[in-house]
Scaffold this motif. Sequence first.
Motif, short mmCIF file in Angstrom:
data_model
loop_
_atom_site.label_atom_id
_atom_site.label_comp_id
_atom_site.label_asym_id
_atom_site.label_seq_id
_atom_site.Cartn_x
_atom_site.Cartn_y
_atom_site.Cartn_z
N CYS B 14 -2.23 0.59 17.84
CA CYS B 14 -2.32 0.79 16.69
C CYS B 14 -3.57 0.85 15.78
N THR B 15 -3.75 1.20 14.97
CA THR B 15 -5.24 0.77 14.32
C THR B 15 -5.12 0.11 12.83
N GLY B 16 -3.82 -0.12 12.37
CA GLY B 16 -3.63 -0.42 11.22
C GLY B 16 -4.08 0.46 9.32
N CYS B 17 -3.77 1.82 9.81
CA CYS B 17 -4.24 2.53 9.36
C CYS B 17 -3.04 3.19 7.88
N GLY B 18 -1.81 2.53 8.51
CA GLY B 18 -1.46 2.24 7.17
C GLY B 18 -0.70 3.24 7.10
N ALA B 19 -0.85 4.54 7.66
CA ALA B 19 -0.10 5.47 7.57
C ALA B 19 1.48 5.62 7.51
N CYS B 20 1.60 5.01 8.28
CA CYS B 20 3.28 4.72 8.40
C CYS B 20 4.01 3.71 7.42
N VAL B 21 2.99 3.36 6.69
CA VAL B 21 3.84 2.36 5.61
C VAL B 21 4.28 3.21 4.62
N THR B 22 3.10 4.63 3.99
CA THR B 22 3.24 5.22 3.17
C THR B 22 4.24 6.34 3.45
N ALA B 23 3.89 6.51 4.83
CA ALA B 23 5.84 7.61 5.84
C ALA B 23 7.32 6.84 5.03
N CYS B 24 7.13 5.80 4.86
CA CYS B 24 8.28 5.48 5.25
C CYS B 24 8.82 5.58 3.19
N HIS B 25 7.50 4.63 3.07
CA HIS B 25 8.25 4.95 0.77
C HIS B 25 8.84 6.77 0.70
N ALA B 26 8.39 7.65 1.16
CA ALA B 26 8.43 9.28 0.95
C ALA B 26 9.75 9.14 1.74
N GLU B 27 9.77 9.34 2.60
CA GLU B 27 10.92 9.01 3.89
C GLU B 27 12.42 8.33 2.66
N ASN B 28 12.16 7.44 2.19
CA ASN B 28 13.64 6.66 1.82
C ASN B 28 13.27 6.70 0.45
N ASN B 29 13.15 6.99 0.07
CA ASN B 29 13.29 6.32 -1.45
C ASN B 29 13.14 5.20 -2.10
N ILE B 30 11.92 4.62 -1.43
CA ILE B 30 12.28 3.49 -1.81
C ILE B 30 11.19 3.59 -3.21
N PRO B 31 11.68 2.71 -3.79
CA PRO B 31 10.54 2.34 -5.80
C PRO B 31 9.42 2.01 -5.15
N THR B 32 8.32 2.27 -6.44
CA THR B 32 7.21 1.57 -5.92
C THR B 32 7.65 0.76 -7.37
N VAL B 33 7.46 -0.56 -8.12
CA VAL B 33 7.88 -1.17 -8.61
C VAL B 33 6.33 -1.69 -9.92
N GLY B 34 5.58 -1.31 -9.93
CA GLY B 34 4.67 -1.67 -10.09
C GLY B 34 3.87 -2.58 -9.99
N PRO B 35 2.86 -3.00 -11.19
CA PRO B 35 1.21 -4.17 -10.95
C PRO B 35 2.98 -5.57 -10.87
N ALA B 36 3.20 -5.52 -12.57
CA ALA B 36 3.73 -6.90 -12.66
C ALA B 36 4.69 -6.94 -12.29
N GLN B 37 5.54 -6.50 -11.46
CA GLN B 37 6.79 -7.18 -10.38
C GLN B 37 5.97 -6.63 -9.43
N ALA B 38 5.09 -6.30 -8.66
CA ALA B 38 4.22 -6.31 -7.59
C ALA B 38 3.75 -8.34 -7.50
N ALA B 39 3.67 -8.04 -8.80
CA ALA B 39 2.74 -9.76 -9.00
C ALA B 39 3.58 -11.05 -9.31
N ARG B 40 4.41 -10.19 -9.32
CA ARG B 40 6.12 -10.92 -9.11
C ARG B 40 6.44 -11.31 -7.56
N GLY B 41 5.77 -10.72 -6.77
CA GLY B 41 5.99 -10.66 -5.25
C GLY B 41 7.36 -10.01 -5.29
N ARG B 42 7.30 -8.69 -5.64
CA ARG B 42 9.18 -7.68 -5.90
C ARG B 42 8.37 -6.43 -5.28
N ALA B 43 7.56 -6.17 -4.61
CA ALA B 43 7.38 -5.18 -4.72
C ALA B 43 7.91 -5.15 -2.61
#
Lengths: 718, 230
Positions: B14-43
Amino acid sequence: MDRRDFIKLTAVTGTSATLASCGNSEHQLIRFVPDEDLVPGVAEWKPGVCPLCAAGCGLSVRVMEADVETVRNGQAGVVKMGVAKKLEGQAGHPISQGGLCARGQAAIQVTYHPDRLAHPLKRSGARGAGELKEVTWDEAIAELVGHLDALAAAQDQKSLAFLTRPRRGRRLALAAEFLNRFGAPAPVPFELFGEEVLRRANAISFGHEQLPTFDLARSRFVIAFGADFLGTWNSPVAQNAAYGAMRQGRPGQRGAFVQVESRMSLTGANADQWVPVKPGTDGVLALGLAHVMLSNKLRPADAAGRAGAAIDGWSGGLADYTPARVEQVTGVSAKRVDRLARELVELGPAVAMIGGAPLAHTNGLFHALAVNALNGLLGAVGQPGGVFFTPGFQPSVPGPQVPSPQALQNLSAKVLLVDDVNPVFGAPKAWKVREALAKIPFIASFSSFLDETSSLADLILPDHSFLESWVDSTPESGALEAVTTVAGPVMKPLYQTRATADVLIEVAGKLKSPIALPWKTAEEVAKSQPPAPSPQSPPAARSPERLALRKYSEPVFDGDAAQYPFHFLPYMSQQFGDGSTAHLPWLQEMPDPLTSAMWSSWVEINPQTAERLEIAQGDLVDITSPHGVVRAPAMIFPGVAPDVIAMPVGQGHETFTRYASNRGVNPIGILAPATDAETGALAWAATRVKIARAGGGNGSLIMFAGEMREHPHEHETR
Amino acid sequence: MPHKWGMAVDLDRCTGCGACVTACHAENNIPTVGPAQAARGRAMHWLRVERYWEGDFPDVRLTFRPVMCQHCDAAPCEPVCPTYASHHTDEGLNAQVYNRCIGTRYCANACPYSVRFFDFFNPQWPKPLHLQLNPDVSVREVGVMEKCTFCVQRIRAVEIDAKAEKRELKDGDVKPACVQGCSARALVFGDLNDPESEVSRLSRSPRGSKLLEDVGTLPKVTYLERQTQV
Ligand code: SF4
Ligand code: SF4
C-alpha cells in the motif's frame, strides 16, 4: 421500422432516478422513445481512456441504462439511454493494468458535473464579467469563421494562436495541421509542472527526448530524487503496480527504496530510507554517490558512456564531489553517502529516478544530467530493473512542450483558441498572462467549464466529455512497449456539445479559402496513426567531445535569504494535480493521504519552526514572497524541513464551478518567474518566502474526523 | 461449506494513494456532504487511509493503513442494535439492513474502528450527478447508519452468475471496488474457508495481524506489516 423515425411522446410523472422530484407533479416531462437497445439492469463494459493526465490509463467503463433529461428538437423530455456508471482500469492494459488513481476513479464526475457547459456561449457583457448568452452551433461557428476570414483577408494568418495542454494525442495533431495550413504558428502548449528539463536531459544523456519508463518490478534497489512516482509524477498507476511487485511480488526478494527530497511526499512516505537534502542540490548527491563508486572501483567509469561524458570531471573520478563536499552542499552526511553508494552497487540491480522539485530550480538541468550519469554508471539503462524509453514514441507536435514565459506574455495574437488549458490559474502572476489575454481582440475556448481562462473568452464552443467522444492516447512513458489506445464514445452526449476535432474540421471547411485536412471526422482523427517516427540519431552518432560539460552551480533563489528565510515548495496535489480536477466533489472530499484535509488549502510547517514562530495547527499564516502574499491555515507537518514551507497546488480558483470557486488559495500566484538557465522552463521551486501568523483559525482547515479511538500500535501484540 | 469472506491488506504494497477511497465512493453511492458538514465531522468514508507519524525531522517515518469495516466475527456493533439492523450473515459478512435501522447509533458507539457513518440528512446529487449512481446499491436516506459491505452487491452478482452457469466460484472472482481499483495490489479479497485462496494464504503470513486484536472482535481483515530494508 427504424425506431428513430418513430418518436412517440408520453407524459410521465417525475424522474424516478432522483429523490427530490419523486411524486412532484410539477415535473411533468415528456418521455422520448430510446434509440438504443438496452436491457434494463444489465451492464455492458466499454473501453475508454482517462483524460486527466498524460499517463493515458486505459479504462473499462460500466454502462447501464438510465433516465436522462435531455432536449430533442427544442423539446425537453426524458429518454432512456446507456450511461457510464463506473470507471475501472482496463484489465491487461499495459499502463493501467486494471487499476486507476484516485483522480481516474473520479473522472466520471467530469461528465456528470452539474456546472458543465451544455451549449455554445457568447459573451454579452464586459470581458470576464460572466455574462454569457446561449447561441446555436451555426452562429458560434459562423462567428469563429468570420474572425479567421478577417485574418486571412488582412494577410495576417500568423496572428492566430492556439493554446493547449501538451500531449493531447491526435487531436493536437489535427490542431497543428489546421494551424500550419492556415499559415499560423504551431500550437503553444502550457503545463505548470512541465517536464521539459527532464526531456532535454534525456536527449543529452541518452539521445531520447522523452520521459523515462522504469522497470521497477524487477529492481532490487530504487533511489528517487524528488519524483513523486507513486503519487502524481509521470505514470503513477503503472508505477504503483510495478512498485507493489518490487516490494512483495518476488518471494524472499524485497526491493529496497530510498527517497531524496526536502518535504516528505506520498512517495517518500513509502521509502525505507528517507533522505532530506537542501533544495537545489540533488545532483550533487547523485554525483557524490558516483564518486564513491568510481574511487572505490565499484563500477567502471566508462559504464556511464555518453551520460557520464556530459559531466565535468567524470573522467577524473568526480574529484569535486567527495562525500565531505557532498555533506557540505546537500546536508547529507558523508558516511551516509558512502553507505548508500555501496548499497546501490551491492544490492542491485539499482535504478535512480529524478522528477518534480529538483528540476524546478535555476540549475534544474544539472540535477537531471547527474542522475542520468548515475544510472549509466549503475548499468541501469535499458537493463532489467532499470530505466527504459518506450519505443516509437514521438510527440504529436514537435518542438518544446512547455512555453517560455515570453511565449505566453507576448502572445501577440489577434485570434486565440484555447483548448483544455488554464494558464490564468496555472502560471505565476508575474507572467501577466491575464494582462496578455486582455490585449487579444478575440478569444474562443473549447472548455467544458467556466474557469479563470475560459471565462475571459468571447466565445465558448464546449467539447464533448471524454466519455461521449472518440479518444486516443499514445503515452510517452509508462510501458516498456509502445501503447496506443483508441476508443469510441461509451455514451451519447448529454448536451448540445460538439467534439472539438469536429468543430475544427467544420471551421476549416467553411473558411472563405477552405483548408483541406486529411480527416473528415473526429473518429478519423482519433484512429489515424501518427507518421512513422523519424529515425532518431543513435546516441553514439553525436560525438561526446562536443557535449558541453555540466557542473554544479549554486541554485539562485528569488528573494533575499535574510528577508525571506524559507524555501517555498508548491507541489502537485494527489487530488487535484495542477488544479485541473479541483471541480470534482469526490476529490474535494477525499481526505489528503498525508494530512487528512478535505475541501481546504493549507501550508505545511515543520513542528519546530511552528513552535518558534508561535504558530499552532489551523492558525492563519501569511506566506509572502517578493511577488505576492497568500493566507492559509497552518498544517504542522513533521515531514518538511525546518527551512522549507510547502503548499499543495490545486485550490484557490476564482472561477471553477460551485465546488472549487473561492475555496482556499493558489500558491502559484506568488511564485517568482525564475527559470532553468538552459531550458527556460519555469523554476517553480526557486522562490523564497517569509511567514507570519496572521491570526487564529477561521475554520477553513477541514480534516477528516474518522480515526480509531485507540492507536493500534498500543495494542498490537508482537 | 458456505463462503467466509475476508480481506488481506499488505501494508508493504500500500502506497497510501487513496484510489480505494474514491473507488468506494463511486461504487457504493456514498454521498459527499460538502465543506460545512465535513467541518462538523459528518463526512462519510466507508474506507479511509489512516496515517501514523513516528519520529522527528529528519528521522521521520510515515505509515499508511487503509481501514474499513473489519467484518468482525464477534462484532460489537451487532448485539447493541435493538432492531437487528446490524447482523451477521451466514457468509460471515457484517451486514446492515437499512430499512430496519432506526438510527440509535449504538452500533457506531460500540465499534472500536470508527467505520460506521450516520446519514444526518438525505443525500444530494445535483443533476446530472445522479447519473453516476450505481443501480445495484441502495441509496441511504436520512437517519440510518451505513458502512462498508465488502461490496456485497458484487459478491451476490458473481454468486448468481456462477449459479446460473452451474459452476463453482474461483478464487479472485469477487473483487470489491477498492480491491479492483488498487494499482499496487495491496488489497486481496476472497474466501477464508478455502485454505488455498490467496486471502487465506496471506492471512497466515507471519507479517499478519488483526487490528486491535486484543479487544476480541475477531476481525476478518488481516494486515500484513510493512517491512523495512534488510
Ligand atoms: S494516472 Fe490517474 S489521472 Fe493519470 S491517466 Fe491514469 S488514472 Fe487518469
Ligand atoms: S488503492 Fe491500494 S495502494 Fe492506494 S491507498 Fe488504497 S490500498 Fe493503498
